[in-house]
Design a protein around this motif. Structure first.
Motif, PDB file in Angstrom:
ATOM      1  N   LEU A 136      70.207 -56.751 -10.846  1.00 25.82           N
ATOM      2  CA  LEU A 136      71.447 -57.485 -10.544  1.00 25.82           C
ATOM      3  C   LEU A 136      72.507 -57.199 -11.615  1.00 25.82           C
ATOM      4  CD1 LEU A 136      69.725 -60.896  -9.750  1.00 25.82           C
ATOM      5  CD2 LEU A 136      70.642 -59.294  -8.054  1.00 25.82           C
ATOM      6  N   PRO A 137      72.965 -55.967 -11.736  1.00 20.23           N
ATOM      7  CA  PRO A 137      73.880 -55.622 -12.831  1.00 20.23           C
ATOM      8  C   PRO A 137      75.219 -56.351 -12.761  1.00 20.23           C
ATOM      9  CG  PRO A 137      73.698 -53.801 -11.274  1.00 20.23           C
ATOM     10  CD  PRO A 137      72.643 -54.788 -10.902  1.00 20.23           C
ATOM     11  N   GLU A 138      75.809 -56.474 -11.590  1.00 15.51           N
ATOM     12  CA  GLU A 138      77.113 -57.129 -11.484  1.00 15.51           C
ATOM     13  C   GLU A 138      77.008 -58.605 -11.846  1.00 15.51           C
ATOM     14  OE1 GLU A 138      80.651 -58.021  -8.207  1.00 15.51           O
ATOM     15  OE2 GLU A 138      79.102 -56.533  -7.771  1.00 15.51           O
ATOM     16  N   PHE A 139      75.999 -59.279 -11.294  1.00 11.41           N
ATOM     17  CA  PHE A 139      75.787 -60.686 -11.623  1.00 11.41           C
ATOM     18  C   PHE A 139      75.524 -60.857 -13.116  1.00 11.41           C
ATOM     19  CE2 PHE A 139      72.619 -64.014 -12.460  1.00 11.41           C
ATOM     20  CZ  PHE A 139      73.330 -65.135 -12.076  1.00 11.41           C
ATOM     21  N   SER A 140      74.738 -59.949 -13.700  1.00  8.50           N
ATOM     22  CA  SER A 140      74.401 -60.044 -15.117  1.00  8.50           C
ATOM     23  C   SER A 140      75.632 -59.874 -15.995  1.00  8.50           C
ATOM     24  CB  SER A 140      73.347 -58.984 -15.472  1.00  8.50           C
ATOM     25  OG  SER A 140      72.160 -59.199 -14.740  1.00  8.50           O
ATOM     26  N   CYS A 141      76.524 -58.975 -15.605  1.00  4.45           N
ATOM     27  CA  CYS A 141      77.759 -58.782 -16.367  1.00  4.45           C
ATOM     28  C   CYS A 141      78.629 -60.035 -16.310  1.00  4.45           C
ATOM     29  CB  CYS A 141      78.532 -57.582 -15.818  1.00  4.45           C
ATOM     30  SG  CYS A 141      77.809 -55.976 -16.224  1.00  4.45           S
ATOM     31  N   LYS A 142      78.749 -60.616 -15.136  1.00  4.51           N
ATOM     32  CA  LYS A 142      79.552 -61.828 -14.988  1.00  4.51           C
ATOM     33  C   LYS A 142      78.939 -62.982 -15.773  1.00  4.51           C
ATOM     34  CE  LYS A 142      81.511 -60.707 -10.464  1.00  4.51           C
ATOM     35  NZ  LYS A 142      81.656 -61.129  -9.048  1.00  4.51           N
ATOM     36  N   LEU A 143      77.612 -63.087 -15.745  1.00  7.64           N
ATOM     37  CA  LEU A 143      76.925 -64.155 -16.458  1.00  7.64           C
ATOM     38  C   LEU A 143      77.142 -64.037 -17.963  1.00  7.64           C
ATOM     39  CD1 LEU A 143      74.968 -66.574 -16.369  1.00  7.64           C
ATOM     40  CD2 LEU A 143      73.078 -64.936 -16.471  1.00  7.64           C
ATOM     41  N   ASN A 144      77.040 -62.818 -18.483  1.00  2.00           N
ATOM     42  CA  ASN A 144      77.218 -62.618 -19.916  1.00  2.00           C
ATOM     43  C   ASN A 144      78.673 -62.781 -20.344  1.00  2.00           C
ATOM     44  OD1 ASN A 144      74.685 -61.576 -21.600  1.00  2.00           O
ATOM     45  ND2 ASN A 144      74.453 -60.884 -19.490  1.00  2.00           N
ATOM     46  N   ALA A 145      79.600 -62.411 -19.472  1.00  2.00           N
ATOM     47  CA  ALA A 145      81.009 -62.636 -19.779  1.00  2.00           C
ATOM     48  C   ALA A 145      81.289 -64.131 -19.906  1.00  2.00           C
ATOM     49  CB  ALA A 145      81.891 -62.012 -18.704  1.00  2.00           C
ATOM     50  N   LEU A 146      80.762 -64.913 -18.977  1.00  7.86           N
ATOM     51  CA  LEU A 146      80.961 -66.356 -19.015  1.00  7.86           C
ATOM     52  C   LEU A 146      80.298 -66.969 -20.242  1.00  7.86           C
ATOM     53  CD1 LEU A 146      81.986 -68.926 -17.650  1.00  7.86           C
ATOM     54  CD2 LEU A 146      79.850 -68.992 -16.329  1.00  7.86           C
ATOM     55  N   LYS A 209      71.082 -51.730 -25.415  1.00  9.02           N
ATOM     56  CA  LYS A 209      69.693 -51.382 -25.694  1.00  9.02           C
ATOM     57  C   LYS A 209      68.734 -52.552 -25.506  1.00  9.02           C
ATOM     58  CE  LYS A 209      70.579 -47.155 -26.711  1.00  9.02           C
ATOM     59  NZ  LYS A 209      70.043 -46.050 -25.891  1.00  9.02           N
ATOM     60  N   ASP A 210      69.169 -53.744 -25.826  1.00  3.40           N
ATOM     61  CA  ASP A 210      68.271 -54.902 -25.778  1.00  3.40           C
ATOM     62  C   ASP A 210      68.411 -55.722 -24.500  1.00  3.40           C
ATOM     63  OD1 ASP A 210      67.205 -54.424 -28.441  1.00  3.40           O
ATOM     64  OD2 ASP A 210      69.163 -55.055 -29.172  1.00  3.40           O
ATOM     65  N   MET A 211      69.648 -55.863 -24.006  1.00  2.00           N
ATOM     66  CA  MET A 211      69.884 -56.655 -22.804  1.00  2.00           C
ATOM     67  C   MET A 211      70.018 -55.802 -21.542  1.00  2.00           C
ATOM     68  SD  MET A 211      70.003 -59.890 -23.826  1.00  2.00           S
ATOM     69  CE  MET A 211      71.061 -60.859 -22.737  1.00  2.00           C
ATOM     70  N   GLY A 212      70.168 -54.494 -21.712  1.00  2.00           N
ATOM     71  CA  GLY A 212      70.239 -53.604 -20.560  1.00  2.00           C
ATOM     72  C   GLY A 212      71.588 -53.550 -19.881  1.00  2.00           C
ATOM     73  N   LEU A 213      72.666 -53.948 -20.588  1.00  2.00           N
ATOM     74  CA  LEU A 213      74.002 -53.955 -20.001  1.00  2.00           C
ATOM     75  C   LEU A 213      74.963 -53.127 -20.842  1.00  2.00           C
ATOM     76  CD1 LEU A 213      74.561 -57.716 -19.093  1.00  2.00           C
ATOM     77  CD2 LEU A 213      74.095 -55.849 -17.513  1.00  2.00           C
TER      78      LEU A 213
END
Length: 285
Positions: A136-146, A209-213
């Motif tokens: 879920l790369p898009e969701f993960s990016c949005k989650l980390n941005a928030l 490297k650690d979170m995959g994003l």
């Protein structure tokens, strides 16, 4: 523990609050030319000219106090000694101690990445990479941005979630960015090498490297804003403008200190910013 390599006259200055250091240093930097070997001979005006904002409201929030205290403990564990200062001034003091504790800028970057990893349970980054980042790369990016916008204002000042103008595939990343309006960390450190070695590089590597994003951080040395772009792969360091900057006029540590930056200390760019060939970049995974 290893101590900072500074003269006796510098020691009282390092123990002062960061804002007071800048006030004392600025007149000297404008009047005295730098002629020492290994010192940046050209400097630039960096950051806003108006007064530093009041962060009292941010610092008084319980969540911010909790996160700052946790971050401080992890820094102390990595460095081996604590600061005598309190609050945010202690974070800046510890950052300067960290940067002065190593002979190579790469060691600073790797140590800072280790501090970021230590903020989380050991299993969490790897689990997030497998369970969220990859499927879920898009969701993960949005989650980390928030999460970044909500939990990091104590460190960087006011920030807000925004869109990434262009991802690697050319598309717009809606809600995948964070705009730091005026980076408190950069302004109070007053140092391009701290921005690169203690923030930009280790944070980008931690997420990749650690979170995959993938994460690209784009600091603006004119107004001290910074754009976080989750889902966007960083440029090679040789092509990233953030790595090619004159030393700041307000910088308290313009003397070259890192062995792996020695070939770059030509008096033009900041002598302590490590600009690595991406083909030779060795990461500690």
């Amino acid at each position: 523990h290893r101590t900072a390599r500074c003269s006796r006259r510098q020691q009282p200055l390092l123990s002062m609050p960061a804002q007071q250091q800048q006030q004392l240093l600025q007149p000297q930097q404008q009047q005295q030319p730098l002629r020492q070997a290994g010192v940046a001979t050209a400097t630039r005006q960096a950051g806003p000219l108006d007064p530093v904002p009041d962060y009292a409201a941010i610092d008084s929030q319980p969540l911010n106090q909790l996160v700052m205290a946790l971050f401080r403990r992890k820094m102390v564990a990595a460095i081996g000694n604590d600061s005598q200062l309190s609050g945010y001034d202690a974070i800046i003091d510890l950052t300067r101690r960290l940067n002065a504790s190593f002979r190579e800028a790469r060691q600073v970057q790797l140590t800072t990445r280790g501090i970021l990893k230590s903020l989380f349970p050991a299993w969490l980054p790897g689990a997030f990479k497998v369970m969220f980042s990859k499927p879920l790369p898009e969701f993960s990016c949005k989650l980390n941005a928030l999460a970044t916008a909500l939990t990091c204002q104590w460190l960087m000042g006011p920030c807000k979630v925004n869109d990434v103008a262009e991802l690697d595939d050319g598309s717009v990343g809606q809600g995948m960015g964070v705009l730091v309006e005026r980076c408190r960390y950069l302004e109070q450190a007053g140092c391009a090498s701290i921005c690169i070695n203690s923030c930009k590089v280790p944070t980008q590597e931690f997420f990749e490297k650690d979170m995959g994003l993938p994460l690209t951080m784009t600091p603006n040395y004119e107004d001290f804003s910074c754009q976080f772009s989750f889902g966007k792969t960083p440029l090679p360091q040789q092509l990233d403008e953030a790595f090619s900057t004159l030393c700041f006029q307000q910088c308290p540590s313009r003397a070259a200190r890192y062995a792996d930056c020695s070939k770059q200390a030509d008096g033009a760019d900041c002598p302590n910013v490590l600009k690595q060939d991406s083909r030779r970049l060795v990461l500690r995974d």
